[in-house]
Design a protein around this motif. Structure first.
Motif, PDB file in Angstrom:
ATOM      1  N   LEU A   1       6.839 -88.782  40.607  1.00 33.11           N
ATOM      2  CA  LEU A   1       7.927 -89.565  41.186  1.00 33.11           C
ATOM      3  C   LEU A   1       8.151 -89.194  42.654  1.00 33.11           C
ATOM      4  CD1 LEU A   1      10.205 -91.500  40.176  1.00 33.11           C
ATOM      5  CD2 LEU A   1      11.614 -89.469  39.882  1.00 33.11           C
TER       6      LEU A   1
ATOM      7  N   SER B   1      17.123 -88.423  42.575  1.00 28.40           N
ATOM      8  CA  SER B   1      16.774 -87.294  43.468  1.00 28.40           C
ATOM      9  C   SER B   1      17.836 -87.157  44.551  1.00 28.40           C
ATOM     10  CB  SER B   1      15.432 -87.530  44.171  1.00 28.40           C
ATOM     11  OG  SER B   1      14.533 -88.248  43.402  1.00 28.40           O
TER      12      SER B   1
ATOM     13  N   ASP C   1      13.937 -74.591  41.489  1.00 30.68           N
ATOM     14  CA  ASP C   1      13.897 -76.055  41.376  1.00 30.68           C
ATOM     15  C   ASP C   1      13.095 -76.356  40.116  1.00 30.68           C
ATOM     16  OD1 ASP C   1      13.557 -78.773  41.620  1.00 30.68           O
ATOM     17  OD2 ASP C   1      12.275 -78.674  43.403  1.00 30.68           O
ATOM     18  N   LEU C   2      13.800 -76.694  39.036  1.00 33.44           N
ATOM     19  CA  LEU C   2      13.142 -76.868  37.732  1.00 33.44           C
ATOM     20  C   LEU C   2      12.749 -78.335  37.546  1.00 33.44           C
ATOM     21  CD1 LEU C   2      14.394 -75.251  34.440  1.00 33.44           C
ATOM     22  CD2 LEU C   2      13.372 -77.508  34.482  1.00 33.44           C
TER      23      LEU C   2
ATOM     24  N   GLY D   1       8.718 -82.111  40.634  1.00 30.61           N
ATOM     25  CA  GLY D   1       8.165 -83.422  41.008  1.00 30.61           C
ATOM     26  C   GLY D   1       7.416 -83.309  42.324  1.00 30.61           C
TER      27      GLY D   1
ATOM     28  N   ILE E   1      11.148 -82.532  46.361  1.00 26.32           N
ATOM     29  CA  ILE E   1      12.255 -82.963  47.217  1.00 26.32           C
ATOM     30  C   ILE E   1      13.426 -81.966  47.196  1.00 26.32           C
ATOM     31  CG2 ILE E   1      12.968 -84.579  45.365  1.00 26.32           C
ATOM     32  CD1 ILE E   1      13.649 -85.066  49.032  1.00 26.32           C
TER      33      ILE E   1
ATOM     34  N   ALA F   1       2.173 -82.886  39.751  1.00 24.29           N
ATOM     35  CA  ALA F   1       3.419 -82.736  40.510  1.00 24.29           C
ATOM     36  C   ALA F   1       3.335 -81.482  41.384  1.00 24.29           C
ATOM     37  CB  ALA F   1       4.608 -82.647  39.557  1.00 24.29           C
TER      38      ALA F   1
ATOM     39  N   PRO G   1      16.177 -83.142  35.483  1.00 27.19           N
ATOM     40  CA  PRO G   1      15.172 -83.006  34.414  1.00 27.19           C
ATOM     41  C   PRO G   1      14.756 -84.375  33.868  1.00 27.19           C
ATOM     42  CG  PRO G   1      17.355 -82.539  33.558  1.00 27.19           C
ATOM     43  CD  PRO G   1      17.541 -82.839  35.012  1.00 27.19           C
ATOM     44  N   PRO G   2      13.682 -84.395  33.083  1.00 21.01           N
ATOM     45  CA  PRO G   2      13.239 -85.673  32.486  1.00 21.01           C
ATOM     46  C   PRO G   2      14.169 -86.024  31.339  1.00 21.01           C
ATOM     47  CG  PRO G   2      11.853 -83.871  31.745  1.00 21.01           C
ATOM     48  CD  PRO G   2      12.821 -83.267  32.706  1.00 21.01           C
TER      49      PRO G   2
HETATM   50  C1  LIG Z   1      12.926 -86.916  37.103  1.00 24.29           C
HETATM   51  S1  LIG Z   1      11.625 -85.925  37.734  1.00 24.29           S
HETATM   52  C2  LIG Z   1      12.490 -85.051  39.028  1.00 24.29           C
HETATM   53  C3  LIG Z   1      11.625 -84.747  40.220  1.00 24.29           C
HETATM   54  C4  LIG Z   1      12.383 -84.138  41.397  1.00 24.29           C
HETATM   55  N1  LIG Z   1      12.893 -82.817  41.081  1.00 24.29           N
HETATM   56  C5  LIG Z   1      13.519 -85.022  41.873  1.00 24.29           C
HETATM   57  O1  LIG Z   1      14.646 -84.538  41.974  1.00 24.29           O
HETATM   58  O2  LIG Z   1      13.269 -86.190  42.145  1.00 24.29           O
HETATM   59  C6  LIG Z   1      11.465 -84.708  36.464  1.00 24.29           C
HETATM   60  C7  LIG Z   1      10.329 -83.728  36.659  1.00 24.29           C
HETATM   61  O3  LIG Z   1      10.335 -82.811  35.540  1.00 24.29           O
HETATM   62  C8  LIG Z   1       9.006 -82.570  35.128  1.00 24.29           C
HETATM   63  N2  LIG Z   1       9.033 -82.157  33.716  1.00 24.29           N
HETATM   64  C9  LIG Z   1       8.855 -82.911  32.610  1.00 24.29           C
HETATM   65  N3  LIG Z   1       8.991 -82.156  31.505  1.00 24.29           N
HETATM   66  C10 LIG Z   1       9.250 -80.898  31.923  1.00 24.29           C
HETATM   67  C11 LIG Z   1       9.468 -79.668  31.259  1.00 24.29           C
HETATM   68  N4  LIG Z   1       9.461 -79.587  29.933  1.00 24.29           N
HETATM   69  N5  LIG Z   1       9.681 -78.560  31.998  1.00 24.29           N
HETATM   70  C12 LIG Z   1       9.687 -78.632  33.355  1.00 24.29           C
HETATM   71  N6  LIG Z   1       9.488 -79.776  34.038  1.00 24.29           N
HETATM   72  C13 LIG Z   1       9.262 -80.892  33.337  1.00 24.29           C
HETATM   73  C14 LIG Z   1       8.281 -83.867  35.385  1.00 24.29           C
HETATM   74  O4  LIG Z   1       6.896 -83.657  35.505  1.00 24.29           O
HETATM   75  C15 LIG Z   1       8.952 -84.338  36.690  1.00 24.29           C
HETATM   76  O5  LIG Z   1       8.245 -83.863  37.801  1.00 24.29           O
END
Ligand SMILES: C[S@@+](CC[C@H](N)C(=O)[O-])C[C@H]1O[C@@H](n2cnc3c(N)ncnc32)[C@H](O)[C@@H]1O
Length: 508
Positions: free
Chosen positions: A144, A150, A167-168, A171, A174, A195, A234-235
């Motif tokens: 993303l 974001s 920063d968990l 992505g 950002i 990512a 988070p997702p």
């Molecule tokens: C909605 S995106 C957010 C990206 C960025 N931090 C932002 O604020 O736009 C969520 C991110 O979490 C990652 N992700 C998915 N499952 C995860 C998990 N179990 N642990 C850590 N990261 C995870 C995805 O790959 C993705 O990059």
């Protein structure tokens, strides 16, 4: 196996690329495409920007067409727009592809700016191209770019100087970019290798000193460590089997499990005084309130030895069908594109929600804090659907400081303080026109969350005298005499109300 991401430039190639991009700022993009197209881009519509940018032959127009809009551009124009790197160099970095004298962007690359204490930071951020540019369905491991969520998280993050930031789910990095402006060290994690490759690319492109990037799920890559600030978008999108599963928005965990796990376990990696700020969805079950679920997750954190201060603001609540429609549309699954696929996925959502008795899904912002010592003093779970004061992170910093101040103050100290009504606070009175005294007195905040508080005559009289000259105790005693009330009763009635008004920013 190739990750299909840009090639990491060495320091000199990154410097050359930065030099080439230096005039291509957020303002420059706006100057190329204009206001209307900027607003359309925010709605993920690229056509107005394509039309506007094709009418311009500047270097900034070429970069906008190439990297932001996925337009085909003559190679000679790319050589002119990237004089140090050149079209061949950009192709070697995997940023563009060349074919028949034309170049086309392979990634989304865009300028991004942030204001901070010392001025404005200007970055360039690469991510996968969106559906609006490619016209094709996103790959399941899509990385993303900078989206609405974001920006919401970046805007609500408290920007006080801190030591270590996590920063968990980084992505494209950002949040890590923002964190690098006010922290000593940034650790960024993601389950997605793609990512993390983009994050590293963006770090190097922007000439930022090393970030510690770690692959892994949730808190597993940082177990046993402590952070002063954890940020996470988070997702959180609840995604049943049979609905589109994109790694960037769906965790694979059923229901709202990813958010519940994060809220109940993030305390383990917070340093004393450390704060976690995140976005999330939560299910509302049957006849219970949205707060009950969150209270249970907070209780789980306390049971695990991490009682936390908590402030949750629910921004929106959708019923199960509205939620399904929203996230199917976001995934490009619509009846116009394929009725059978849409209806199957819609049905999957409804069955999943019905099986678990989900009546609605809330969306909101979460702020958790590990107390420096002792027990938590803050527990606020509230709804606020209206606009937020910008920057909201600045408001949260001030609000937490006010909360801490008043929580640590004895009643005697509170009464010995000369409070001032905040400049944004106004008083409203309501009642029948012919009635001398109003039936309702309200205090309303112009800033912050725009709260309002109803007042009785004593509290109205108190606030009306808070000009920073008289102490709260002096005003309370004068009011007691004026209203012919026992002084002790007046003070006892006013103290809790003053505490709330200070904590909410009505009194300073
Ligand atoms: C909605 S995106 C957010 C990206 C960025 N931090 C932002 O604020 O736009 C969520 C991110 O979490 C990652 N992700 C998915 N499952 C995860 C998990 N179990 N642990 C850590 N990261 C995870 C995805 O790959 C993705 O990059």
């Amino acid at each position: 196996m190739s990750l299909d991401v840009p090639v990491l430039p060495d320091a000199s190639a990154a410097e050359a690329l930065r030099a080439d991009l230096s005039t291509w700022t957020v303002d420059a993009v706006e100057a190329v495409v204009g206001d209307r197209a900027m607003r359309a881009l925010a709605r993920e519509q690229v056509l107005p920007a394509r039309v506007a940018s094709r009418a311009s032959s500047t270097v900034e127009a070429t970069l906008t067409r190439l990297f932001l809009l996925g337009d085909a551009v003559p190679v000679r124009d790319v050589d002119r727009a990237l004089p140090s790197v050149g079209a061949d160099g950009a192709a070697r970095l995997g940023l563009i592809e060349l074919s028949g004298g034309e170049a086309r962007g392979r990634v989304d690359l865009r300028p991004y700016a942030a204001t901070h204490e010392d001025g404005e930071a200007q970055w360039w951020v690469a991510s996968d191209q969106g559906e609006a540019v490619t016209g094709a369905r996103l790959r399941d491991d899509h990385v993303l770019g900078i989206g609405g969520a974001s920006l919401t998280l970046a805007g609500m993050t408290m920007r006080a100087p801190v030591g270590r930031v996590l920063d968990l789910g980084t992505g494209c990095g950002i949040q890590a970019l923002h964190a690098s402006l006010h922290s000593r060290a940034v650790v960024a994690t993601d389950v997605s290798r793609r990512a993390l490759a983009y994050t590293r690319f963006n770090q190097v492109l922007n000439g930022i000193a090393d970030w510690d990037l770690r692959e892994g799920s949730m808190l597993e890559p940082v177990a046993g460590e402590e952070f002063d600030l954890v940020v996470s978008n988070p997702p959180f999108v609840i995604t049943p089997e049979g609905a589109p599963q994109f790694e960037y928005r769906a965790s694979g965990v059923p229901g709202d499990g990813i958010v519940s796990t994060l809220i109940s376990s993030v305390g383990a990696v917070l340093a004393p005084g450390g704060v976690a700020q995140m976005l999330g969805n939560w299910e509302v079950h049957g006849g219970s309130s949205w707060q009950e679920g969150l209270e249970a997750w907070l209780a789980a954190s306390a049971s695990a030895g991490r009682p936390l201060d908590a402030w949750v603001i629910e921004r929106d609540e959708l019923d199960a069908a509205e939620y399904a429609e929203t996230w199917l549309r976001d995934a490009g699954v619509t009846p116009e594109r394929g009725r059978a696929e849409f209806e199957a996925a819609y049905q999957a959502y409804l069955s999943d929600f019905d099986a678990r008795g989900v009546s609605a899904v809330g969306f909101g912002m979460v702020l958790l804090r590990r107390p420096v010592s002792g027990e938590p003093t803050l527990r606020r779970l509230e709804q606020h659907e209206g606009a937020l004061q910008e920057p909201f992170g600045g408001y949260l910093v001030a609000a937490l400081a006010a909360h801490d101040r008043i929580a640590g103050m004895t009643d005697d100290a509170l009464l010995a303080t000369a409070w001032t009504a905040a400049a944004d606070v106004t008083r409203e009175s309501y009642g029948p026109v012919l009635q001398a005294d109003p039936s309702y007195l309200l205090l309303r905040q112009g800033a912050g969350l725009g709260r309002s508080v109803s007042m009785d005559t004593a509290l109205a009289g108190f606030v009306g005298a808070c000009d920073g000259e008289l102490t709260a105790g002096q005003i309370a005693h004068a009011l007691a005499a004026l209203l012919d009330v026992d002084s002790g009763r007046m003070v006892a009635g006013l103290v809790p109300a003053i505490r709330e008004l200070v904590a909410d920013g009505f009194l300073e």
